[in-house]
Design an enzyme around this catalytic site. Structure first.
Site, PDB file in Angstrom:
ATOM      1  N   GLU A 195      -9.583  10.212  -2.374  1.00 56.96           N
ATOM      2  CA  GLU A 195      -9.152  11.243  -3.319  1.00 56.96           C
ATOM      3  C   GLU A 195     -10.335  11.938  -3.984  1.00 56.96           C
ATOM      4  OE1 GLU A 195      -6.421  12.620  -3.492  1.00 56.96           O
ATOM      5  OE2 GLU A 195      -5.157  11.200  -2.420  1.00 56.96           O
TER       6      GLU A 195
ATOM      7  N   TYR B 212      -5.273  15.077 -11.725  1.00 57.15           N
ATOM      8  CA  TYR B 212      -4.813  15.026 -10.334  1.00 57.15           C
ATOM      9  C   TYR B 212      -5.114  13.666  -9.696  1.00 57.15           C
ATOM     10  CZ  TYR B 212      -4.985  14.922  -5.398  1.00 57.15           C
ATOM     11  OH  TYR B 212      -4.824  14.483  -4.123  1.00 57.15           O
TER      12      TYR B 212
ATOM     13  N   ASP C 210      -2.278  19.147  -7.130  1.00 62.00           N
ATOM     14  CA  ASP C 210      -3.512  19.818  -6.712  1.00 62.00           C
ATOM     15  C   ASP C 210      -3.171  21.254  -6.303  1.00 62.00           C
ATOM     16  OD1 ASP C 210      -2.258  19.619  -4.284  1.00 62.00           O
ATOM     17  OD2 ASP C 210      -3.923  18.644  -3.247  1.00 62.00           O
TER      18      ASP C 210
END
Length: 406
Positions: free
Chosen positions: A35, A118, A136
């Site tokens: 991520e 996020y 996102d």
DNA sequence: AATACGGGGCA
DNA sequence: TGCCCAGTATT
């Protein structure tokens, strides 16, 4: 309409989802690394970095204990290097505060360096199945089209509104798949330019599509153009004990390309942003020579070598690269001793922007701080992290040197 | 709210 | 070649 959306999206994801390295396990460490890497970065770019990274740093403890330069080297070419620094700092947080295990508590995850709204949502939902939204750019594009939302997605308030909506859409117990499905749809079907609506599992009720405005969404203020910067760059070839080596220096610990290595460079002109890099070769090389002497490495100009460009989000670099040859303390081309050249350069308002000191110079009080420098061979590049633009220049140089073209 | 912070893909 | 893409930290 909302239940339709979530159900059809999940069903589509079952068959459409890509086989990605970090989807092969449920390891929170892998989810976290992926991520962070995926911030502002495409999947195809991330994949090789992800493999290399987990091979080099198999566990959070390995990452926490590694030399920072190793982490930076592993991130070389991926961009936004503060992500790498923050990632290692966060790994140290995890070791010290959470026994080396990624926390599953929302406040603890959000407190990790480099983890914003996020990424926190992505980790909590994908790794731990918690019903948190992970909004996102892909998600905002999908939601703005499906629900025909015309809020400017560049505004922070819009993201907050989208999170509220996205949270409501998560089916009971399906947060991990649903959040990934939303992003997968944005990446594969509901793409920015020409969305493949015919392949979309939720086209029937897509409000943007029904109104015929899908390609005009999401609404987004345009980014500013990067400002141009013209810089003179030195490729200094070593002599004597440094024969066959090239001079590089380390950048400052903060700011642009923090702590990365580069070729020495200075502004082509001061206070004339519109003037460009039109300085003739001779004066340009004199200016560079003075700067090099001021940094403790007197050198003799050999001539222009190449030009290179590099675009950051906010700056566009135009680099004119000149070859130099390492000189003794007395600079043959100007007849100035190094100290005099240095003083002349300082008096002329010179700077070494971006290359300023990491440590104070060893000289007497009043001496400008010196950047850390090294003489390197091509092989030495394996342990130093360079921004792509300098990687290109150095590789071309060593290639041509090997081929005997120089 | 605005700015700093990389690099790659596409027409 | 020029435009698009877009999370987090800092101020």
């Amino acid at each position: 309409m909302e239940q339709y959306f979530s159900e059809h999206l999940l069903e589509w994801y079952e068959t459409a989802k890509r086989d990605l390295p970090w989807r092969r396990h449920r390891d929170p460490y892998y989810i976290w690394i992926s991520e962070i890497m995926l911030q502002q970065t495409r999947v195809d770019t991330v994949i090789p970095y992800f493999h290399r990274f987990i091979e080099r740093f198999p566990t959070i403890t390995d990452l926490a204990l590694a030399p920072e330069e190793d982490v930076l080297k592993c991130w070389e070419g991926l961009g936004y290097y503060s992500r790498a620094r923050n990632l290692q700092a966060a790994a140290q947080q995890v070791v010290e505060l959470h026994g080396g295990q990624v926390p599953s508590d929302k406040a603890a995850v959000s407190a990790l360096k480099g983890v914003g709204p996020y990424t926190a949502g992505a980790i909590l939902s994908i790794a731990f199945g918690q019903p948190e939204p992970a909004v996102d750019g892909n998600v905002m594009r999908v939601l703005s089209r499906y629900f025909l939302l015309e809020d400017d997605i560049m505004k922070p308030a819009t993201r907050v509104r989208m999170e509220t909506l996205a949270a409501r859409l998560i089916p009971e117990g399906r947060a991990a798949d649903f959040n990934q499905a939303l992003m997968e749809l944005g990446a594969l079907v509901c793409t920015p330019k020409s969305p493949s609506c015919r392949a979309c599992p939720v086209m029937e009720h897509c409000q943007g599509r029904l109104a015929g405005v899908e390609t005009q969404l999401p609404v987004k203020t345009k980014a500013k153009k990067p400002r141009p910067e013209f810089r003179l760059t030195a490729l200094v070839e070593g002599t004597g004990a440094e024969e066959g080596r090239v001079l590089v220096r380390q950048r400052a610990a903060t700011g642009l390309l923090a702590r990365m290595w580069e070729l020495p460079h200075v502004p082509a002109v001061e206070d004339q942003p519109g003037e460009g890099g039109g300085l003739p070769d001779g004066p340009a090389m004199d200016r560079l020579a003075a700067a090099l002497a001021a940094e403790g490495t007197p050198a003799r100009p050999l001539g222009p070598y190449m030009e290179a460009e590099h675009t950051f989000s906010h700056i566009h670099w135009n680099l004119r690269v000149f070859r130099f040859q390492q000189a003794e303390a007395c600079d043959a081309s100007t007849g100035l001793m190094a100290a005099e050249a240095s003083a002349a350069y300082e008096a002329a308002g010179g700077d070494n922007a971006g290359g300023s000191a990491e440590r104070a110079g060893a000289g007497a009080a009043g001496t400008a701080p010196q950047p850390v420098t090294r003489w390197i061979t091509r092989e030495d590049m394996a342990e130093l992290a360079f921004p792509n633009v300098f990687l290109r220049i150095l590789n071309q140089y060593f290639d041509e040197k090997e081929e005997g073209e120089l």
